[in-house]
Scaffold this motif. Structure first.
Motif, PDB file in Angstrom:
ATOM      1  N   ALA A   1       0.855  -1.184   0.000  1.00 53.03           N
ATOM      2  CA  ALA A   1       0.000   0.000   0.000  1.00 53.03           C
ATOM      3  C   ALA A   1       0.890   1.231   0.000  1.00 53.03           C
ATOM      4  O   ALA A   1       1.712   1.414   0.890  1.00 53.03           O
ATOM      5  N   THR A   2       0.750   2.066  -1.038  1.00 54.14           N
ATOM      6  CA  THR A   2       1.580   3.264  -1.168  1.00 54.14           C
ATOM      7  C   THR A   2       0.921   4.254  -2.110  1.00 54.14           C
ATOM      8  O   THR A   2       0.177   3.863  -3.005  1.00 54.14           O
ATOM      9  N   ASN A   3       1.213   5.513  -1.895  1.00 55.35           N
ATOM     10  CA  ASN A   3       0.771   6.583  -2.792  1.00 55.35           C
ATOM     11  C   ASN A   3       1.923   7.114  -3.634  1.00 55.35           C
ATOM     12  O   ASN A   3       1.748   8.072  -4.379  1.00 55.35           O
ATOM     13  N   GLU A   4       3.099   6.523  -3.512  1.00 53.04           N
ATOM     14  CA  GLU A   4       4.269   6.980  -4.258  1.00 53.04           C
ATOM     15  C   GLU A   4       4.049   6.776  -5.757  1.00 53.04           C
ATOM     16  O   GLU A   4       3.542   5.721  -6.181  1.00 53.04           O
TER      17      GLU A   4
ATOM     18  N   ILE B   1      -0.635  -1.857 -10.743  1.00 52.26           N
ATOM     19  CA  ILE B   1      -0.863  -0.687  -9.894  1.00 52.26           C
ATOM     20  C   ILE B   1      -2.355  -0.538  -9.639  1.00 52.26           C
ATOM     21  O   ILE B   1      -3.158  -0.608 -10.576  1.00 52.26           O
ATOM     22  N   ASN B   2      -2.726  -0.358  -8.380  1.00 54.55           N
ATOM     23  CA  ASN B   2      -4.108  -0.056  -8.002  1.00 54.55           C
ATOM     24  C   ASN B   2      -4.132   1.415  -7.590  1.00 54.55           C
ATOM     25  O   ASN B   2      -4.027   1.750  -6.422  1.00 54.55           O
TER      26      ASN B   2
ATOM     27  N   ILE C   1      -4.960   1.861  -2.177  1.00 56.45           N
ATOM     28  CA  ILE C   1      -4.099   2.286  -3.280  1.00 56.45           C
ATOM     29  C   ILE C   1      -2.720   1.677  -3.046  1.00 56.45           C
ATOM     30  O   ILE C   1      -2.205   1.687  -1.930  1.00 56.45           O
ATOM     31  N   GLY C   2      -2.126   1.107  -4.099  1.00 55.74           N
ATOM     32  CA  GLY C   2      -0.813   0.502  -3.929  1.00 55.74           C
ATOM     33  C   GLY C   2      -0.319  -0.170  -5.184  1.00 55.74           C
ATOM     34  O   GLY C   2      -0.867   0.018  -6.275  1.00 55.74           O
TER      35      GLY C   2
END
Length: 84
Positions: A10-13, A41-42, A51-52
């Motif tokens: 899970a990341t927003n990067e 990518i989600n 999101i991740g």
């Protein structure tokens, strides 16, 4: 989410499919590290998931021990109970 072929982070990067990544994680007190590529990518939090990114392993340290843990996990976890 960790499996034999990869993991979800899970990341927003900002990333793109195919980017190379290095990672490390602990599983039952053992530290694993390796390299992989972003395979999906989600970006919009679809399927009620955060999101991740999905990472496919290209190299995983302590590979035999890792696969043993995954085997044990599958032996004691019902597929019906796992969140997909």
């Amino acid at each position: 989410n960790i499996s034999e072929g990869g993991l979800f982070l899970a990341t927003n990067e900002p990333t793109k499919i195919g980017d190379a990544v290095s990672f490390s994680f602990k599983l039952l007190g053992f530290k694993f590290s390796g390299n992989g590529n972003i395979s999906w990518i989600n970006s919009e939090s679809r399927y009620n998931k955060p999101i991740g990114i999905g990472i496919s392993y290209t190299d995983l340290g302590k590979n035999i021990l890792y696969h043993f843990f995954i085997f044990c996990f599958r032996m004691f976890t019902s597929f019906e109970k796992r969140d997909r």
